[in-house]
Write an enzyme that holds these catalytic residues in place. Structure first.
Site, PDB file in Angstrom:
ATOM      1  N   HIS A 155       3.339  37.705  31.916  1.00 40.52           N
ATOM      2  CA  HIS A 155       2.455  39.009  31.977  1.00 40.52           C
ATOM      3  C   HIS A 155       2.829  39.567  30.606  1.00 40.52           C
ATOM      4  O   HIS A 155       2.195  40.650  30.215  1.00 40.52           O
ATOM      5  CB  HIS A 155       2.903  40.061  33.201  1.00 40.52           C
ATOM      6  N   LYS A 157       2.709  40.824  26.616  1.00 40.62           N
ATOM      7  CA  LYS A 157       1.485  40.822  25.606  1.00 40.62           C
ATOM      8  C   LYS A 157       1.977  40.993  24.435  1.00 40.62           C
ATOM      9  O   LYS A 157       2.143  42.181  23.723  1.00 40.62           O
ATOM     10  CB  LYS A 157       0.589  42.154  25.940  1.00 40.62           C
ATOM     11  N   ASP A 162       6.139  35.844  11.531  1.00 40.12           N
ATOM     12  CA  ASP A 162       7.197  35.576  10.501  1.00 40.12           C
ATOM     13  C   ASP A 162       8.634  35.852  10.924  1.00 40.12           C
ATOM     14  O   ASP A 162       9.590  36.095  10.076  1.00 40.12           O
ATOM     15  CB  ASP A 162       6.835  36.075   9.039  1.00 40.12           C
TER      16      ASP A 162
END
Lengths: 213, 213
Positions: A155, A157, A162
């Site tokens: 779940h 996000k 870099d």
């Protein structure tokens, strides 16, 4: 002698015109492509919904938007800022996002991958085949995607640019999250925050390795 | 005279025993309730799933867990840390979370509300009536809850403690998020991060005021 002077004059004039053209193009690219070159703050908080959809070409292409009737926004907003972080990647982009259906964001991953940036994606099985899923586009482009096939949700996000900037919040990479939902993204290069997420990505990258399961 | 000495002796002895009892209780409470008193770092990143479910009583009740056969965990984990941030509130808790079905977390809001902490909740209409929704419990206890009734999601998952600590990430307040899903929570008192979220909460609190719509 007069022919020589004439030829020299034409040469100098041509050189002058060519220089001016190159300079004008440079100026145009520079002004159009501000987003790509903006200086990133240490910490930035973005909220959605945006009122308009940012023009991907304007904020991420080297020559900006070529469409004189462009229906997308050339004004900076939350999505345009997200674009500029993604396109700033020079080495790697690690993405760990529950739903990826926004083609503009997927296209930026493909563009970075083609430039030689190492892109890796972790996502959830429940969202791979939803309408508009961009997972197959990413895989077709050669980007490795690993999937949580458990009955629970992967779940997260977040994305890491870099190994330096963390992008994290409630924001799934969907069109609805851009112009509809109430959402947030925190972007930071604070090591106390970024490093645990780098470890978490590596942990999940191994956990969802199909050769290990 | 000897009766006076005897009575004085009994009195001193009783006082000594009483003092010892009070001291032992104090020690017990202190050791049991470590979580509540732990010193918070400036920034903390929590990942889920937890392997076990933290015992709410152990980490948040003044007298700790009274159940000698408690089946919940008395070891610190991500949920126990979240408990201790919530229970640390002295002035206010502003919650802006898409789904609230975890009764332990809702109970802590009610407990804080009863102590006089100002608790406010913003959530989404699509989740108000799902099985296990805690919204009605919160409202019954007198906590004001405002709801996004639009067709889009109020998709945030953040809370602000005493206008000082932000709790934010992918983590909805559900049981599945605790022991099943891959989730994250960032907790910070960095003003550059906390202040924009305070503004966002106030904006949404007004936006979803039923008297304004």
């Amino acid at each position: 002698m007069s022919t020589f002077i004439l030829r020299s004059g034409v040469l100098i004039l041509s050189f002058g015109i060519a220089s001016e053209i190159v300079y004008q193009i440079y100026k145009k690219v520079k002004s159009r492509n501000n987003g790509n070159r903006r200086k990133f703050p240490k910490t930035e908080v973005l909220f959605f919904p945006d009122e308009t959809v940012a023009c991907k070409a304007y904020f991420t292409d080297d020559y900006g938007c070529k469409n004189s009737n462009c229906r997308f926004s050339h004004e900076e907003n939350s999505l345009s800022k997200l674009f500029t972080y993604l396109i700033s990647a020079r080495i790697s982009i690690d993405v760990c996002v529950f739903v990826i259906t926004c083609s503009d964001l997927a296209d930026l991953l493909v563009k970075s991958h083609k430039k030689g940036v190492v892109v890796r994606v972790v996502t959830d099985n429940e969202q791979v085949d939803v309408p508009g899923s961009q997972i197959w586009k990413l895989r077709k482009a050669g980007i490795p995607v690993r999937i949580d096939n458990s009955s629970f949700f992967m779940h997260h996000k977040f994305a890491i640019i870099d190994q330096e900037h963390l992008i994290n919040g409630s924001f799934n990479w969907t069109q609805k999250a851009i112009t509809g939902n109430q959402e947030n993204i925190l972007i930071t290069n604070n090591e106390d925050i970024v490093l645990p997420f780098i470890s978490e990505f590596e942990k999940l990258w191994l956990k969802f390795d199909p050769n290990q399961n």
